[in-house]
Structures are given as C-alpha cells and as structure tokens.
Design a protein around this motif. Sequence first.
Motif, PDB file in Angstrom:
ATOM      1  N   UNK A   1       5.133  -1.752  -3.989  1.00 57.86           N
ATOM      2  CA  UNK A   1       6.560  -1.518  -3.799  1.00 57.86           C
ATOM      3  C   UNK A   1       6.844  -0.075  -4.220  1.00 57.86           C
ATOM      4  N   UNK A   2       7.262   0.747  -3.255  1.00 55.06           N
ATOM      5  CA  UNK A   2       7.462   2.161  -3.561  1.00 55.06           C
ATOM      6  C   UNK A   2       8.864   2.477  -4.042  1.00 55.06           C
ATOM      7  N   UNK A   3       9.849   2.046  -3.239  1.00 55.94           N
ATOM      8  CA  UNK A   3      11.241   2.337  -3.564  1.00 55.94           C
ATOM      9  C   UNK A   3      12.115   1.139  -3.239  1.00 55.94           C
ATOM     10  N   UNK A   4      13.242   1.084  -3.895  1.00 52.07           N
ATOM     11  CA  UNK A   4      14.208   0.010  -3.634  1.00 52.07           C
ATOM     12  C   UNK A   4      15.610   0.584  -3.792  1.00 52.07           C
TER      13      UNK A   4
ATOM     14  N   UNK B   1      20.522  -7.056  -8.621  1.00 50.68           N
ATOM     15  CA  UNK B   1      19.225  -7.229  -7.960  1.00 50.68           C
ATOM     16  C   UNK B   1      18.982  -8.686  -7.549  1.00 50.68           C
TER      17      UNK B   1
ATOM     18  N   UNK C   1       2.349 -10.826   1.050  1.00 47.13           N
ATOM     19  CA  UNK C   1       2.895 -10.609  -0.280  1.00 47.13           C
ATOM     20  C   UNK C   1       1.852  -9.896  -1.148  1.00 47.13           C
ATOM     21  N   UNK C   2       0.598 -10.122  -0.815  1.00 42.85           N
ATOM     22  CA  UNK C   2      -0.495  -9.613  -1.642  1.00 42.85           C
ATOM     23  C   UNK C   2      -0.987  -8.270  -1.107  1.00 42.85           C
ATOM     24  N   UNK C   3      -1.220  -7.343  -2.011  1.00 45.11           N
ATOM     25  CA  UNK C   3      -1.838  -6.088  -1.628  1.00 45.11           C
ATOM     26  C   UNK C   3      -0.849  -4.998  -1.268  1.00 45.11           C
ATOM     27  N   UNK C   4       0.437  -5.284  -1.370  1.00 46.62           N
ATOM     28  CA  UNK C   4       1.445  -4.269  -1.085  1.00 46.62           C
ATOM     29  C   UNK C   4       1.884  -3.594  -2.376  1.00 46.62           C
TER      30      UNK C   4
ATOM     31  N   UNK D   1      17.202 -10.435  -4.157  1.00 47.98           N
ATOM     32  CA  UNK D   1      15.771 -10.713  -4.052  1.00 47.98           C
ATOM     33  C   UNK D   1      15.516 -12.189  -3.757  1.00 47.98           C
ATOM     34  N   UNK D   2      16.432 -13.023  -4.221  1.00 46.16           N
ATOM     35  CA  UNK D   2      16.266 -14.479  -4.140  1.00 46.16           C
ATOM     36  C   UNK D   2      16.527 -15.014  -2.723  1.00 46.16           C
TER      37      UNK D   2
END
Lengths: 149, 134
Positions: free
Chosen positions: A77-80, A55, A72-75, A58-59
């Motif tokens: 994360x459903x799937x990855x 993972x 970035x705010x208010x989302x 991500x960086x």
Amino acid sequence: MFKDAIGKKSKKVKNTVERGAVKKFAEAIGDVHPIFVDEEYGNQSRYGRNIAPPTFPRVFDYGEIEDFYLPNIGLIHGEQIYHYERPILVGEEIYCYTEVVDYYEKTGNMGLLGFVILKGYGEDAEGKNIYTEKQSAIISEAVRKELVR
Amino acid sequence: MNSIVDLQIDDSLEEITLNPVSRIDLIKYAGASGDFNPIHTIDAEATKAGLPGIIAHGMWTMGNLAKLFTPYLEEGFIQDYKIRFAGMVFLEDVITLKARLQEENEELLDFTVAAVNQNGKEVIKGAITFKKYV
C-alpha cells in the motif's frame, strides 16, 4: 491486463453503517470516543447521532470489477487519500463502488513495479457524494508474474 | 488546548504515544477492517514474503493517527486526509502521533501529520485538512 482495466467500475453496493461495526473499528484503532460509540452522546451532538471514524470506509463492500482481480497478498500500500463532504453517520446507508483510475509501471531498485490507482466512492441514496477515497497499490514483479500467468 | 480553532500557525496538537504494537492489536484490526492479509498476523507468512516479521496494516497506523482530531469533531470534520506509507511498523514498535498546523483561513485548517517510531523515523506522513463549522 491492468492497462485494459483503466476506467472500469464496479456496480454500486448498498452498505449499512452498523453501530457494532463502528464500535469494533473504533476499538481496533484505539479511538473509542463517545462521538463514535455512545448513542446518547451522539444524539446530543451537532450530528444528532453517532458518526464513524474517517478511515472506517475500509470496511465497506465496493463490489467486484469485471475481469479485474487484485490479490490481497503481495501488494504494497503506497498512498491513501480520503476526501469527505461530511462525516459518515451511524445507521445510514451508503452506496459504494470502485474504479480503476490508472495503472503504470516504473523500474526501480526493486525491479519493475506496477502501480494500480483505485478510487472508491460513497454516495447517499440520491447519488450525492459523501466521500471518495483513492489508494495506490504497488505490485512487485514476482506478484505480477503470478497474476498474468 | 480546548479548541482547535485557537491554534496558531506552527502549533501542534497534543502528541499521543501508543502502547508498543502487539499482535493482538493487529488481529483486532484485521477483524474490524476485514483486511486479513496474513503478513499482518502470521509470522510464517511474513517470513515467506521476505519480511523480518509481521508488520502492522498501514491503515491501522493511519486510523490511529486520525484520533488526534477526534476531540474536535464537533468544531469541524476531517475533509481531506492524505497519507504516504513511508516505513514499516513492527511488533513492539512505539509509535507517536503528531499533527502541526501549517496554514489556516476562515474555513480550513491545514495540518501536516505523521506517525513516528521509537527511532524517530516517520512511518506514515501526510496532511489533514480540517473543515471548520462556521
């Protein structure tokens, strides 16, 4: 505004897989195995050097998609999803970019939700794929209203 | 289990139970990943977002879960890793990491994976395909 973004891509950004960043990341997920962090162990391994946790991408910096902004705010994360051709090697250079692959809306008990599907790509210097990643981000009605204002 | 290739269908990798989630865990992950969404670190921001308290980054839990496979990374690698974020992880939650072998063939081992909280709820769940070096 999100529908129009489907198919848009960012320009490739060169990222270096830094030893210190891998170590910090491995520590943050409680996985300081020598295959990630011990240089001598890495040299003796089948990879000939250290590798990064799956993972870790991500960086990386994936660049900006023109006229597309996701806060970035208010989302939510459903799937990855990650798909690897091989592990990422410490010290190598990876060229990363991102693409908006889909956007759709659904009405549920939380109101009208927007689903943004983003795909990230990591390639070597020859343009050969090392990994892809796909994430679905859920945008609530309140956040979407803010964005299209 | 010394070798991942010795697993039989329905066998599990040895579970790992994490220490209770602490704020410093999430601050460290924010710094290491670059994800500074404040709902993961700052109480007031979490409250403003309608949450009862700060929640762990989904990617923190997903990152942790992969470590069940780390001891076997010389026998193969994680080719596919799919996760659905099914529930929130709060401070002091005790997370257990699980992986069970579903299918296998010459090249691939297919696992179902999950992270489960102290109430037995799956907070993330999905699948890992481990590609063997043959």
